[in-house]
Design a protein around this motif. Structure first.
Motif, PDB file in Angstrom:
ATOM      1  N   ARG A 105      -3.954   6.130  16.820  1.00 53.45           N
ATOM      2  CA  ARG A 105      -4.360   6.347  15.429  1.00 53.45           C
ATOM      3  C   ARG A 105      -4.010   5.147  14.570  1.00 53.45           C
ATOM      4  O   ARG A 105      -4.797   4.718  13.732  1.00 53.45           O
ATOM      5  N   TYR A 106      -2.808   4.592  14.750  1.00 51.05           N
ATOM      6  CA  TYR A 106      -2.427   3.433  13.949  1.00 51.05           C
ATOM      7  C   TYR A 106      -3.181   2.175  14.356  1.00 51.05           C
ATOM      8  O   TYR A 106      -3.505   1.348  13.509  1.00 51.05           O
ATOM      9  N   LYS A 107      -3.520   2.029  15.637  1.00 51.19           N
ATOM     10  CA  LYS A 107      -4.367   0.896  16.047  1.00 51.19           C
ATOM     11  C   LYS A 107      -5.712   0.984  15.330  1.00 51.19           C
ATOM     12  O   LYS A 107      -6.224  -0.013  14.818  1.00 51.19           O
ATOM     13  N   ASP A 108      -6.285   2.190  15.302  1.00 53.44           N
ATOM     14  CA  ASP A 108      -7.569   2.390  14.620  1.00 53.44           C
ATOM     15  C   ASP A 108      -7.445   2.064  13.132  1.00 53.44           C
ATOM     16  O   ASP A 108      -8.320   1.427  12.549  1.00 53.44           O
ATOM     17  N   TYR A 109      -6.368   2.511  12.519  1.00 58.17           N
ATOM     18  CA  TYR A 109      -6.149   2.296  11.087  1.00 58.17           C
ATOM     19  C   TYR A 109      -5.991   0.808  10.776  1.00 58.17           C
ATOM     20  O   TYR A 109      -6.617   0.290   9.848  1.00 58.17           O
ATOM     21  N   VAL A 110      -5.193   0.111  11.576  1.00 55.84           N
ATOM     22  CA  VAL A 110      -4.989  -1.324  11.386  1.00 55.84           C
ATOM     23  C   VAL A 110      -6.296  -2.077  11.615  1.00 55.84           C
ATOM     24  O   VAL A 110      -6.623  -3.020  10.894  1.00 55.84           O
ATOM     25  N   ALA A 111      -7.086  -1.636  12.596  1.00 57.23           N
ATOM     26  CA  ALA A 111      -8.360  -2.288  12.899  1.00 57.23           C
ATOM     27  C   ALA A 111      -9.339  -2.215  11.728  1.00 57.23           C
ATOM     28  O   ALA A 111     -10.225  -3.060  11.599  1.00 57.23           O
ATOM     29  N   LEU A 112      -9.167  -1.226  10.860  1.00 58.71           N
ATOM     30  CA  LEU A 112     -10.034  -1.107   9.680  1.00 58.71           C
ATOM     31  C   LEU A 112      -9.584  -2.016   8.541  1.00 58.71           C
ATOM     32  O   LEU A 112     -10.154  -1.981   7.455  1.00 58.71           O
ATOM     33  N   GLY A 113      -8.552  -2.827   8.783  1.00 60.74           N
ATOM     34  CA  GLY A 113      -8.102  -3.773   7.775  1.00 60.74           C
ATOM     35  C   GLY A 113      -6.974  -3.268   6.911  1.00 60.74           C
ATOM     36  O   GLY A 113      -6.704  -3.830   5.856  1.00 60.74           O
ATOM     37  N   HIS A 114      -6.285  -2.228   7.339  1.00 57.94           N
ATOM     38  CA  HIS A 114      -5.210  -1.643   6.531  1.00 57.94           C
ATOM     39  C   HIS A 114      -3.828  -2.038   7.034  1.00 57.94           C
ATOM     40  O   HIS A 114      -2.868  -1.327   6.786  1.00 57.94           O
ATOM     41  N   GLU A 115      -3.730  -3.174   7.719  1.00 60.60           N
ATOM     42  CA  GLU A 115      -2.457  -3.490   8.359  1.00 60.60           C
ATOM     43  C   GLU A 115      -1.303  -3.690   7.392  1.00 60.60           C
ATOM     44  O   GLU A 115      -0.155  -3.584   7.777  1.00 60.60           O
ATOM     45  N   MET A 116      -1.568  -3.959   6.130  1.00 64.11           N
ATOM     46  CA  MET A 116      -0.468  -4.165   5.197  1.00 64.11           C
ATOM     47  C   MET A 116      -0.374  -3.071   4.144  1.00 64.11           C
ATOM     48  O   MET A 116       0.319  -3.206   3.155  1.00 64.11           O
ATOM     49  N   SER A 117      -1.068  -1.972   4.320  1.00 66.33           N
ATOM     50  CA  SER A 117      -0.993  -0.898   3.332  1.00 66.33           C
ATOM     51  C   SER A 117       0.083   0.106   3.721  1.00 66.33           C
ATOM     52  O   SER A 117       0.578   0.111   4.837  1.00 66.33           O
ATOM     53  N   ASP A 118       0.463   0.915   2.796  1.00 66.18           N
ATOM     54  CA  ASP A 118       1.505   1.921   2.980  1.00 66.18           C
ATOM     55  C   ASP A 118       1.199   2.765   4.214  1.00 66.18           C
ATOM     56  O   ASP A 118       0.077   3.227   4.403  1.00 66.18           O
ATOM     57  N   SER A 119       2.191   2.972   5.056  1.00 68.86           N
ATOM     58  CA  SER A 119       1.983   3.747   6.285  1.00 68.86           C
ATOM     59  C   SER A 119       1.488   5.161   6.003  1.00 68.86           C
ATOM     60  O   SER A 119       0.757   5.744   6.793  1.00 68.86           O
ATOM     61  N   ALA A 120       1.881   5.731   4.860  1.00 73.08           N
ATOM     62  CA  ALA A 120       1.418   7.069   4.503  1.00 73.08           C
ATOM     63  C   ALA A 120      -0.086   7.099   4.277  1.00 73.08           C
ATOM     64  O   ALA A 120      -0.709   8.148   4.376  1.00 73.08           O
TER      65      ALA A 120
END
Length: 138
Positions: A105-120
Protein backbone atom coordinates in the motif's frame (compact mmCIF):
# COMPACT_ATOMS: atom_id res chain seq x y z
CA UNK A 1 13.66 -4.87 27.22
CA UNK A 2 15.33 -8.11 28.23
CA UNK A 3 18.56 -9.44 26.72
CA UNK A 4 20.78 -7.42 24.41
CA UNK A 5 19.06 -6.95 21.06
CA UNK A 6 15.54 -7.07 22.45
CA UNK A 7 15.37 -3.29 22.25
CA UNK A 8 15.88 -3.39 18.49
CA UNK A 9 13.34 -6.18 18.13
CA UNK A 10 10.83 -4.13 20.11
CA UNK A 11 11.47 -1.17 17.78
CA UNK A 12 10.79 -3.37 14.74
CA UNK A 13 7.53 -4.63 16.26
CA UNK A 14 6.51 -1.02 16.99
CA UNK A 15 7.20 -0.11 13.35
CA UNK A 16 5.01 -3.01 12.24
CA UNK A 17 2.10 -1.92 14.41
CA UNK A 18 2.31 1.75 13.45
CA UNK A 19 2.77 1.13 9.72
CA UNK A 20 -0.07 -1.32 9.37
CA UNK A 21 -2.21 0.85 11.66
CA UNK A 22 -2.08 3.74 9.19
CA UNK A 23 -3.23 1.44 6.39
CA UNK A 24 -5.95 -0.12 8.56
CA UNK A 25 -7.34 3.30 9.58
CA UNK A 26 -7.48 4.38 5.92
CA UNK A 27 -9.34 1.20 5.03
CA UNK A 28 -11.75 1.61 7.96
CA UNK A 29 -12.48 5.16 6.81
CA UNK A 30 -13.10 4.15 3.20
CA UNK A 31 -15.35 1.30 4.35
CA UNK A 32 -17.37 3.58 6.65
CA UNK A 33 -17.80 6.26 3.98
CA UNK A 34 -18.72 3.78 1.25
CA UNK A 35 -21.28 2.12 3.55
CA UNK A 36 -22.94 5.44 4.33
CA UNK A 37 -21.93 5.38 7.99
CA UNK A 38 -21.33 8.76 9.63
CA UNK A 39 -17.56 8.34 9.48
CA UNK A 40 -16.94 11.08 12.04
CA UNK A 41 -18.85 9.10 14.68
CA UNK A 42 -17.03 5.81 14.20
CA UNK A 43 -14.41 6.35 16.97
CA UNK A 44 -17.19 7.22 19.42
CA UNK A 45 -19.24 4.18 18.38
CA UNK A 46 -16.28 1.83 18.83
CA UNK A 47 -14.94 3.41 22.04
CA UNK A 48 -14.35 0.84 24.76
CA UNK A 49 -14.60 -2.13 22.39
CA UNK A 50 -11.93 -4.39 20.98
CA UNK A 51 -11.37 -2.06 18.00
CA UNK A 52 -10.74 0.95 20.23
CA UNK A 53 -7.16 2.23 20.03
CA UNK A 54 -5.14 5.41 20.03
CA UNK A 55 -4.96 5.07 16.23
CA UNK A 56 -8.75 5.03 16.03
CA UNK A 57 -9.14 7.91 18.47
CA UNK A 58 -6.33 10.16 17.15
CA UNK A 59 -5.29 9.15 13.64
CA UNK A 60 -8.66 8.13 12.18
CA UNK A 61 -10.27 11.57 12.85
CA UNK A 62 -7.26 13.24 11.24
CA UNK A 63 -7.79 11.09 8.13
CA UNK A 64 -11.55 11.61 8.22
CA UNK A 65 -11.12 15.41 8.29
CA UNK A 66 -8.31 15.22 5.71
CA UNK A 67 -6.33 17.33 8.22
CA UNK A 68 -2.82 16.37 7.21
CA UNK A 69 0.00 18.51 8.49
CA UNK A 70 3.34 17.65 7.00
CA UNK A 71 5.96 17.18 8.27
CA UNK A 72 4.39 15.26 11.16
CA UNK A 73 5.62 12.11 9.42
CA UNK A 74 6.61 11.04 5.95
CA UNK A 75 5.28 8.24 3.78
CA UNK A 76 8.74 7.46 2.39
CA UNK A 77 10.07 6.96 5.94
CA UNK A 78 7.17 4.72 6.84
CA UNK A 79 7.72 2.67 3.69
CA UNK A 80 11.39 2.30 4.66
CA UNK A 81 10.36 1.18 8.16
CA UNK A 82 7.87 -1.36 6.82
CA UNK A 83 10.47 -2.74 4.41
CA UNK A 84 12.82 -3.18 7.39
CA UNK A 85 10.08 -5.03 9.29
CA UNK A 86 9.47 -7.24 6.25
CA UNK A 87 13.19 -8.06 5.95
CA UNK A 88 13.40 -8.77 9.69
CA UNK A 89 10.44 -11.16 9.52
CA UNK A 90 11.81 -12.90 6.45
CA UNK A 91 15.12 -13.31 8.28
CA UNK A 92 13.20 -15.22 10.94
CA UNK A 93 11.54 -17.38 8.28
CA UNK A 94 8.17 -15.66 8.72
CA UNK A 95 5.69 -14.50 6.11
CA UNK A 96 3.62 -11.71 7.68
CA UNK A 97 0.75 -11.02 5.28
CA UNK A 98 -0.48 -7.85 6.97
CA UNK A 99 3.01 -6.33 6.89
CA UNK A 100 3.45 -7.28 3.23
CA UNK A 101 0.11 -5.66 2.41
CA UNK A 102 1.20 -2.52 4.27
CA UNK A 103 4.42 -2.41 2.26
CA UNK A 104 2.45 -2.75 -0.99
CA UNK A 105 0.00 0.00 0.00
CA UNK A 106 2.78 2.45 0.85
CA UNK A 107 4.72 1.56 -2.32
CA UNK A 108 1.57 2.38 -4.30
CA UNK A 109 1.09 5.63 -2.37
CA UNK A 110 4.71 6.73 -2.85
CA UNK A 111 4.50 5.81 -6.55
CA UNK A 112 1.69 8.36 -6.93
CA UNK A 113 4.12 11.10 -5.90
CA UNK A 114 3.23 11.33 -2.21
CA UNK A 115 6.61 10.29 -0.86
CA UNK A 116 6.99 13.41 1.28
CA UNK A 117 3.42 13.86 2.49
CA UNK A 118 2.09 13.02 5.93
CA UNK A 119 1.91 9.25 6.44
CA UNK A 120 -1.70 9.61 7.62
CA UNK A 121 -2.54 10.88 4.16
CA UNK A 122 -2.28 7.30 2.81
CA UNK A 123 -6.08 7.59 2.67
CA UNK A 124 -5.47 9.60 -0.55
CA UNK A 125 -4.39 6.34 -2.20
CA UNK A 126 -7.82 4.84 -1.58
CA UNK A 127 -9.55 7.95 -2.93
CA UNK A 128 -7.35 7.80 -6.04
CA UNK A 129 -8.30 4.14 -6.55
CA UNK A 130 -12.01 4.87 -6.11
CA UNK A 131 -11.80 7.74 -8.59
CA UNK A 132 -9.99 5.54 -11.12
CA UNK A 133 -12.88 3.05 -10.86
CA UNK A 134 -15.31 5.91 -11.44
CA UNK A 135 -16.73 5.81 -7.92
CA UNK A 136 -15.05 8.87 -6.39
CA UNK A 137 -15.28 9.70 -2.73
CA UNK A 138 -18.75 9.13 -1.25
Amino acid sequence: MGPVGAGQTTKVINQAIVGTGYVLMAEALMLAEAAGIDAARLPQCLAGGHADSSLLQRLYPQMQQRAFEPPSSYARQLLKDLKAVSAFAQGLGLDLGVIEQGVRRYKDYVALGHEMSDSAAVVKLYEHEAASRGKGRP
